[in-house]
Design an enzyme around this catalytic site. Structure first.
Site, short mmCIF file in Angstrom:
data_model
loop_
_atom_site.label_atom_id
_atom_site.label_comp_id
_atom_site.label_asym_id
_atom_site.label_seq_id
_atom_site.Cartn_x
_atom_site.Cartn_y
_atom_site.Cartn_z
CD GLU A 95 -5.31 -6.35 -8.03
OE1 GLU A 95 -4.19 -5.83 -8.14
OE2 GLU A 95 -5.66 -6.99 -7.03
CB SER A 100 0.88 -6.75 0.70
OG SER A 100 0.23 -7.57 -0.24
CD GLU A 131 3.52 -19.38 -7.21
OE1 GLU A 131 4.50 -19.70 -7.91
OE2 GLU A 131 3.09 -18.21 -7.12
CD GLN A 162 -4.82 -3.70 -3.58
OE1 GLN A 162 -3.90 -3.76 -4.39
NE2 GLN A 162 -5.78 -4.61 -3.53
#
Length: 406
Positions: free
Chosen positions: A254, A140, A389, A137
């Site tokens: 995911e 990020s 978060e 993947q």
């Protein structure tokens, strides 16, 4: 995919399928592999397959039962959810495990089935079904983690192909992968609408990976660099600018997989149960109970949480209607699953005391050394797949309907 009518398959038909599955598993699963799943398979890590492991993977891949509910026209099992549940029960009964995994199964495959062209499905799904093609993947970046839409990896339009330049980080399994599904920027003038979903060959000229070592001693992911990488236009999934929609849908798949026990998180909750570990390392009273009443209470609470979570996952699966797939509720499941996984690791280390803090050398069993690394690895489960978060933000906005107020 299964129709609504198929989901109500009569019990006698399921019983017949159970006998079929039992006979096939007993004929094809080598008992020498019982309990020997590759813990790195969730990130398509090194396998070093034995002949028995290879034969088992090929058998499941040919049958399509590694992805039992995927459409049979692309090599999947074509089973209903009820049949897939029965198959899972029969596999558990004989200690069999699924050799078909990785990010192609967890994330990319389900997403491609929704958004890919017919040609893309026929090109890529069979390799995932058979466990022959490894995917990683590319999301990020050093400056785009929680704010993923700030990504800067750029795919420049060159007519019949793109030229990709940029850097990704935390690329799980990147050093072993054959292909990468990546979010790239195709328009620098728009933030979310300028992102596209692109498939990149990891052996293409200009692709470089540099593994990153974790505190657990493993190196399951990398920094990945793209320098003037040529990518054919047919590797674009969906249309230009649709990448954010496709990419966020993939993240739901995911989180659904992670919360449901697939992947490394599920593997960390396998093995010897906490009560058994406690009785091995701690004093018991005359009744065979743990003498430490406080520890006993905390273990009971953990066991209750774990059982309630498993039942909730099963209920959610049974209540699912049609084939709409995962929703934002997967963020709730992912957060709860992460907490339970970390609680289990912390309890195990506390129970084992100094024996749970070994790194290497004499004086520690292999199980104790593995528990130390599991504990350290587990620190990441509240980060990967979307940090807790970020999941809280998703829950607040998309489930509870809370809006941002400036």
């Amino acid at each position: 995919m299964a129709s609504a009518a198929e989901l109500d398959r009569p019990t006698d038909s399921l019983d017949s399928f159970r006998l079929e599955a039992r006979a096939w598993l007993e004929a094809n699963f080598p008992q020498s592999l019982r309990g020997k799943d590759n813990a790195m398979s969730a990130v398509d890590g090194p396998t070093d397959e034995t002949p028995e492991q290879k034969a088992w993977r090929e058998a499941m891949g040919e049958k399509g039962w590694g992805v039992p509910t995927w459409p049979s026209e692309y090599g999947g099992g074509g089973l209903t959810r009820e049949q897939a549940r029965v198959l899972g029960e029969e596999m558990m009964r004989i200690g069999a495990w699924n050799p078909i995994g990785g990010m192609g199964v967890m994330m990319f495959g389900p997403t491609l089935l929704e958004y890919g062209s017919e040609e893309q499905k026929r090109q890529h799904i069979p390799g995932i079904v058979r466990g022959e093609v490894r995917w990683c993947q590319g999301y990020s970046e050093p400056g785009a983690g929680s704010d993923l839409a700030s990504l800067q990896t750029f795919a420049e339009d060159k007519g019949d192909h793109y030229i990709v330049n940029g850097q990704k980080t935390w690329t799980s399994g990147g050093q072993w992968a054959d292909k990468c599904f990546a979010l790239v920027r195709t328009d620098k003038t728009q933030k979310h609408a300028g992102i596209s979903f692109l498939l990149i060959d990891m052996d293409a000229e200009g692709v470089e990976t540099r593994p990153i070592k974790l505190i657990s001693g493993a190196s399951p992911f990398c920094e990945t660099f793209f320098t003037n990488v040529k990518v054919p236009k047919e590797n674009l999934v969906g249309r230009e600018g649709q990448g954010w929609e496709i990419g966020t849908r993939l993240l739901q798949h995911e989180r659904n997989s992670l919360s449901g026990g697939g992947g490394s998180q599920g593997r960390m909750n396998q093995g010897e149960q906490i009560p058994a570990i406690a009785k091995k390392y701690r004093e018991v009273d005359a009744k065979g109970r743990l003498a430490d009443s406080d520890l006993r209470t905390r273990i009971i609470k953990h066991e209750m949480d774990q059982r309630a979570f498993a039942l909730t996952l099963r209920r959610a699966a049974l209540e699912a209607k049609g084939n709409a797939g995962p929703s934002a509720a997967t963020s709730v499941m992912k957060n709860v699953g992460a907490r339970i996984t970390q609680d289990r690791a912390e309890l195990a280390i506390e129970i084992m005391g100094m024996q749970g803090l070994g790194w290497e050398g004499e004086g520690f069993s292999q199980e104790e050394l593995a528990q130390t690394r599991t504990w350290l690895w587990g620190k990441a489960v509240s980060i990967y797949g979307g940090s807790s978060e970020i999941q809280n933000n998703v829950i607040a906005k998309r489930i509870l309907g809370m809006l941002d107020h400036q």
